[in-house]
Design an enzyme around this catalytic site. Structure first.
Site, PDB file in Angstrom:
ATOM      1  N   CYS A 114       0.798  -1.237   0.000  1.00  0.00           N
ATOM      2  CA  CYS A 114       0.000   0.000   0.000  1.00  0.00           C
ATOM      3  C   CYS A 114       0.827   1.281   0.000  1.00  0.00           C
ATOM      4  O   CYS A 114       0.669   2.139  -0.860  1.00  0.00           O
ATOM      5  CB  CYS A 114      -0.915   0.037   1.221  1.00  0.00           C
ATOM      6  N   HIS A 129      -1.962   6.604   4.698  1.00  0.00           N
ATOM      7  CA  HIS A 129      -0.859   5.634   4.724  1.00  0.00           C
ATOM      8  C   HIS A 129       0.456   6.206   4.205  1.00  0.00           C
ATOM      9  O   HIS A 129       1.260   5.500   3.597  1.00  0.00           O
ATOM     10  CB  HIS A 129      -1.233   4.358   3.943  1.00  0.00           C
TER      11      HIS A 129
HETATM   12 CA    CA Z   1      -3.036  -2.215  -0.661  1.00  0.00          CA
END
Ligand code: CA
Length: 438
Positions: A71, A125
């Protein structure tokens, strides 16, 4: 000359680029989607009508890649237009000093400087510390959570933020992100805007509403059924956003890009969610095709071909230069971008392919794709082995599933690709932090 014409002429002089010529930019990212799990890739058990409509309205990339099999690295590459290994953002990580390095400028920084209203909705993130907050990385407005995953029903997990304050969200998270995306468009419809809508769907935890689960009662496997219901929620949210753009007559002046941040997590030790990457082999966390080749579409009615497919390899690093070119911002050489503007390629105006080669580095795992050839060192636990294997050579034109290793047969090709990777790797730095889960 009438008075009206005089006014129009005067406006044209003071505003050389009209609002109509500056498109809105909408970047939508799915999370942990399987390559097979969209209607436009032939998925049968999970309908994705709104994503299919987006693909039909635009161009679908059959070799659409992301630069990270995880990610956070993919998001770092997306927002900078640079291989994240150039600046040490090789892995997911945790801790106060882990986040998109402050040496890097984001797409939001660039578009804000060009006068765009900028908004982020969804999963960040790219760092939890204040200094990494989206509003310090070019986004005027922020709604979502800062970590890598989040429960979907209200009341659990880190706060869902509006700006820096707890939004006290009460809706199912994917619905909330769809609602906020529509509200952002409504608020900024009069002027050019950039919306980065980063769903955490269909990443774990596997949470879906009862109503949507009922829709998929025919799917026997519980995880797959929940995944389908979560995908349906994301597809609905995207449908609402596209409908809003149409209702405001902004559809023809909006460039939309959609892709998944990495392939479906299908191997032990990853965030298994019931996704399917067929016909690709491998999983999220590998440099096999299943980890880095993803559903990828771009739509801009009237500007790029509708209902078209584009087969030469492209990568999410291309989103930034494509968006900047669309809005008329000149890319500077000292930004050291790795991505390229895709528009002349999809419209047929450019000679050659966007990339001579694409490259990956994720710890001991590496890959290079050049034409139809791919040289890859991948995490062997993907196929029941241990550690990272020796380099394997595949011809993706005849072997998209990376089944037949041709390295012994084609030593010159192995050498050529390895030399290209080594040269590319000279421009990378050591990772700023170690690998992590999720
Ligand atoms: Ca991901």
């Amino acid at each position: 000359m009438s008075r009206v014409w005089l006014v129009l002429v005067a406006l044209a002089v003071v505003t050389p680029v009209s609002a109509a010529e500056k498109p809105n930019i909408v970047v939508i990212v799915g999370d942990d989607m399987g390559y097979a799990d969209v209607g436009f890739h032939g998925c049968k058990d999970i309908p994705t009508p709104n994503l299919d409509a987006l693909a039909k309205a635009g161009t679908r990339f059959t070799s659409g890649y992301v630069s990270g099999p995880y990610c956070s690295p993919t998001r770092a590459g997306l927002l900078t237009g640079r291989y994240q290994t150039r600046f040490g953002h090789e892995f997911n990580g945790a801790g106060a000093d882990v986040g998109l390095p402050l040496t890097e400028k984001t797409l939001a920084d660039r578009l804000k400087a060009a006068g765009y209203a900028t908004g982020w909705v969804g999963k960040w993130h790219l760092g939890n510390a204040d200094k990494f907050h989206p509003q310090k990385r070019g986004f005027d407005e922020a709604f979502g959570f800062l970590g890598g995953a989040h429960p979907y029903f209200p009341g659990k997990g880190e706060p869902i933020l509006r700006g820096t304050k707890d939004a006290n969200e009460t809706e199912y998270l994917t619905d909330a992100f769809g609602r906020e995306a529509v509200a952002f468009v409504d608020k900024h419809k009069a002027k050019p805007f950039f919306l980065y809508l980063a769903f955490n769907a269909v990443h774990t935890p596997m949470h879906a509403t009862d109503e949507r689960l009922k829709k998929f009662a025919d799917i026997k496997d519980n995880t797959r059924r929940t995944y389908a219901a979560m995908m349906w929620a994301m597809d609905e949210a995207i449908g609402k956003l596209v409908a809003k753009l149409k209702a405001e007559k902004l559809d023809k002046s909006t460039l939309i890009v959609f892709f998944s941040d990495n392939g479906g997590p299908t191997m032990q030790g990853t965030t298994i969610n019931g996704s399917v990457n067929a016909p690709l082999r491998g999983s999220k966390r590998t440099t096999l095709e299943g980890g880095v080749r993803v559903p990828f579409v771009m739509s801009w009615p009237g500007q790029i071909p509708a209902g078209a497919t584009f087969d030469a390899p492209v990568i999410q690093l291309d989103v930034l230069p494509t968006a900047l070119s669309a809005v008329g911002v000149e890319v500077k050489a000292d930004w050291k971008l790795d991505g390229v503007n895709l528009i002349p390629h999809v419209t047929g105006g450019a000679k050659g392919v966007p990339h001579d080669a694409l490259f990956w580095r994720f710890g001991q795992q590496t890959a290079v794709r050049k034409g139809d050839w791919k040289l890859v060192r991948y995490d062997a636990t993907a196929d029941g082995g241990k550690g990272t294997t020796a380099a394997r050579l595949y011809n993706l034109a005849s072997d998209i599933g990376e089944k037949t290793d041709l390295s012994a047969k084609e030593p010159d090709k192995v050498k050529e690709l390895q030399v290209a990777w080594d040269e590319w790797n000279k421009g990378n730095v050591a990772p700023l932090w170690g690998g992590g889960k999720k």
